[in-house]
Design an enzyme around this catalytic site. Sequence first.
Site, PDB file in Angstrom:
ATOM      1  N   GLU A  99      -6.977   3.141  -7.163  1.00 15.33           N
ATOM      2  CA  GLU A  99      -7.951   2.973  -6.091  1.00 15.33           C
ATOM      3  C   GLU A  99      -9.383   2.989  -6.627  1.00 15.33           C
ATOM      4  O   GLU A  99      -9.666   3.546  -7.698  1.00 15.33           O
ATOM      5  CB  GLU A  99      -7.767   4.095  -5.052  1.00 15.33           C
ATOM      6  CG  GLU A  99      -8.699   4.049  -3.848  1.00 15.33           C
ATOM      7  CD  GLU A  99      -8.573   2.782  -3.000  1.00 15.33           C
ATOM      8  OE1 GLU A  99      -8.905   1.692  -3.526  1.00 15.33           O
ATOM      9  OE2 GLU A  99      -8.180   2.892  -1.822  1.00 15.33           O
ATOM     10  N   ARG A 100     -10.262   2.387  -5.861  1.00 16.18           N
ATOM     11  CA  ARG A 100     -11.702   2.482  -6.119  1.00 16.18           C
ATOM     12  C   ARG A 100     -12.120   3.954  -6.126  1.00 16.18           C
ATOM     13  O   ARG A 100     -11.640   4.757  -5.310  1.00 16.18           O
ATOM     14  CB  ARG A 100     -12.428   1.762  -4.971  1.00 16.18           C
ATOM     15  CG  ARG A 100     -13.939   1.893  -4.987  1.00 16.18           C
ATOM     16  CD  ARG A 100     -14.527   1.728  -3.597  1.00 16.18           C
ATOM     17  NE  ARG A 100     -14.151   0.502  -2.929  1.00 16.18           N
ATOM     18  CZ  ARG A 100     -14.871  -0.629  -2.956  1.00 16.18           C
ATOM     19  NH1 ARG A 100     -15.989  -0.687  -3.640  1.00 16.18           N
ATOM     20  NH2 ARG A 100     -14.460  -1.695  -2.294  1.00 16.18           N
ATOM     21  N   ARG A 114       0.862  -1.177   0.000  1.00 14.85           N
ATOM     22  CA  ARG A 114       0.000   0.000   0.000  1.00 14.85           C
ATOM     23  C   ARG A 114       0.904   1.235   0.000  1.00 14.85           C
ATOM     24  O   ARG A 114       1.920   1.282   0.700  1.00 14.85           O
ATOM     25  CB  ARG A 114      -0.920   0.021   1.223  1.00 14.85           C
ATOM     26  CG  ARG A 114      -1.893   1.210   1.159  1.00 14.85           C
ATOM     27  CD  ARG A 114      -2.754   1.347   2.389  1.00 14.85           C
ATOM     28  NE  ARG A 114      -3.526   2.595   2.300  1.00 14.85           N
ATOM     29  CZ  ARG A 114      -4.130   3.167   3.320  1.00 14.85           C
ATOM     30  NH1 ARG A 114      -4.083   2.625   4.528  1.00 14.85           N
ATOM     31  NH2 ARG A 114      -4.791   4.307   3.152  1.00 14.85           N
ATOM     32  N   HIS A 115       0.538   2.237  -0.769  1.00 14.65           N
ATOM     33  CA  HIS A 115       1.329   3.467  -0.874  1.00 14.65           C
ATOM     34  C   HIS A 115       1.584   4.100   0.493  1.00 14.65           C
ATOM     35  O   HIS A 115       0.892   3.831   1.478  1.00 14.65           O
ATOM     36  CB  HIS A 115       0.623   4.479  -1.785  1.00 14.65           C
ATOM     37  CG  HIS A 115      -0.689   4.952  -1.228  1.00 14.65           C
ATOM     38  ND1 HIS A 115      -0.778   5.902  -0.228  1.00 14.65           N
ATOM     39  CD2 HIS A 115      -1.960   4.591  -1.520  1.00 14.65           C
ATOM     40  CE1 HIS A 115      -2.044   6.116   0.062  1.00 14.65           C
ATOM     41  NE2 HIS A 115      -2.789   5.328  -0.699  1.00 14.65           N
ATOM     42  N   GLY A 116       2.554   5.008   0.536  1.00 16.98           N
ATOM     43  CA  GLY A 116       2.889   5.711   1.768  1.00 16.98           C
ATOM     44  C   GLY A 116       1.861   6.769   2.150  1.00 16.98           C
ATOM     45  O   GLY A 116       0.912   7.062   1.408  1.00 16.98           O
ATOM     46  N   GLY A 137      -9.805   7.850  -2.732  1.00 14.82           N
ATOM     47  CA  GLY A 137     -10.324   7.286  -3.968  1.00 14.82           C
ATOM     48  C   GLY A 137      -9.422   7.630  -5.141  1.00 14.82           C
ATOM     49  O   GLY A 137      -8.206   7.517  -5.066  1.00 14.82           O
ATOM     50  N   ARG A 147       0.365   9.104  -5.547  1.00 12.29           N
ATOM     51  CA  ARG A 147       0.843   8.608  -4.262  1.00 12.29           C
ATOM     52  C   ARG A 147       1.399   7.191  -4.366  1.00 12.29           C
ATOM     53  O   ARG A 147       2.356   6.841  -3.670  1.00 12.29           O
ATOM     54  CB  ARG A 147      -0.275   8.677  -3.210  1.00 12.29           C
ATOM     55  CG  ARG A 147      -1.569   7.923  -3.554  1.00 12.29           C
ATOM     56  CD  ARG A 147      -2.682   8.338  -2.620  1.00 12.29           C
ATOM     57  NE  ARG A 147      -3.936   7.611  -2.784  1.00 12.29           N
ATOM     58  CZ  ARG A 147      -4.907   7.953  -3.614  1.00 12.29           C
ATOM     59  NH1 ARG A 147      -4.769   9.010  -4.413  1.00 12.29           N
ATOM     60  NH2 ARG A 147      -6.036   7.242  -3.657  1.00 12.29           N
ATOM     61  N   TRP A 159      -3.964  13.690   3.185  1.00 13.90           N
ATOM     62  CA  TRP A 159      -5.358  13.284   3.366  1.00 13.90           C
ATOM     63  C   TRP A 159      -5.458  12.055   4.260  1.00 13.90           C
ATOM     64  O   TRP A 159      -6.400  11.941   5.041  1.00 13.90           O
ATOM     65  CB  TRP A 159      -6.017  13.026   2.009  1.00 13.90           C
ATOM     66  CG  TRP A 159      -6.523  14.280   1.356  1.00 13.90           C
ATOM     67  CD1 TRP A 159      -6.085  15.556   1.573  1.00 13.90           C
ATOM     68  CD2 TRP A 159      -7.561  14.374   0.379  1.00 13.90           C
ATOM     69  NE1 TRP A 159      -6.780  16.435   0.785  1.00 13.90           N
ATOM     70  CE2 TRP A 159      -7.688  15.735   0.041  1.00 13.90           C
ATOM     71  CE3 TRP A 159      -8.382  13.447  -0.255  1.00 13.90           C
ATOM     72  CZ2 TRP A 159      -8.617  16.189  -0.901  1.00 13.90           C
ATOM     73  CZ3 TRP A 159      -9.299  13.890  -1.198  1.00 13.90           C
ATOM     74  CH2 TRP A 159      -9.424  15.249  -1.506  1.00 13.90           C
ATOM     75  N   ASN A 160      -4.512  11.109   4.129  1.00 13.33           N
ATOM     76  CA  ASN A 160      -4.500   9.977   5.069  1.00 13.33           C
ATOM     77  C   ASN A 160      -4.439  10.493   6.500  1.00 13.33           C
ATOM     78  O   ASN A 160      -5.187  10.057   7.379  1.00 13.33           O
ATOM     79  CB  ASN A 160      -3.289   9.072   4.836  1.00 13.33           C
ATOM     80  CG  ASN A 160      -3.382   8.216   3.594  1.00 13.33           C
ATOM     81  OD1 ASN A 160      -2.370   7.975   2.936  1.00 13.33           O
ATOM     82  ND2 ASN A 160      -4.559   7.735   3.260  1.00 13.33           N
TER      83      ASN A 160
END
Length: 199
Positions: free
Chosen positions: A87-88, A11-13, A25, A63, A17-18
Amino acid sequence: MNACMRMGWVRHGLTAWNKAGKIQGTTDIPLSAVGEMQAQRLADRLLREKGLWNGVVSSDLKRAAKTGQILSDRLGIPFLTDPRLKERSFGQAEGTTEAERIERWGPDWRRRVPDQETDGSVRERGLAFVEQFTASHPGENWLVVTHGSFLAQMLQTLIADAGDGHIANLSLTVLERREDGWIPLLHNCTAHLRDDFHE
């Protein structure tokens, strides 16, 4: 018997926003400085482990692509992108926090946001990628950099008892292709992000 293939799902870093708890999305948010550091730490781990990775294939969102490029550069292996790994789409929910989503659509918001990509659609394009990529790279080992919701769907599709737990930023999950399907060798591992891992 076909030669074994391994896929190291990453999974990306971390992004801004995370950190803020906003759902991304397909909104193209870049990695944060912390996210870039996380990618360097995974790259260092992979170098130390001296496992053979033939290349990195990534979602084309910034990302993930930046995460993949850091891994590729540090390990000295080819870098590819594939839009099927993105991503979805979360539609109207993108850019909102959990509290905002619950206020607008209720606690069952994942089923109620009207314009998001369905689980079935995510799995269909993900499996198309896996089958095509496996066929074209037999016996090779590839790092696959993608996104949390997409990755959760793929793990539930490819392996039994995957569960639906949170997939951590810059986690590594390694699956090996055998005659009877995909076997998990490592799941959602973030040991490389601990400070004591690098001492």
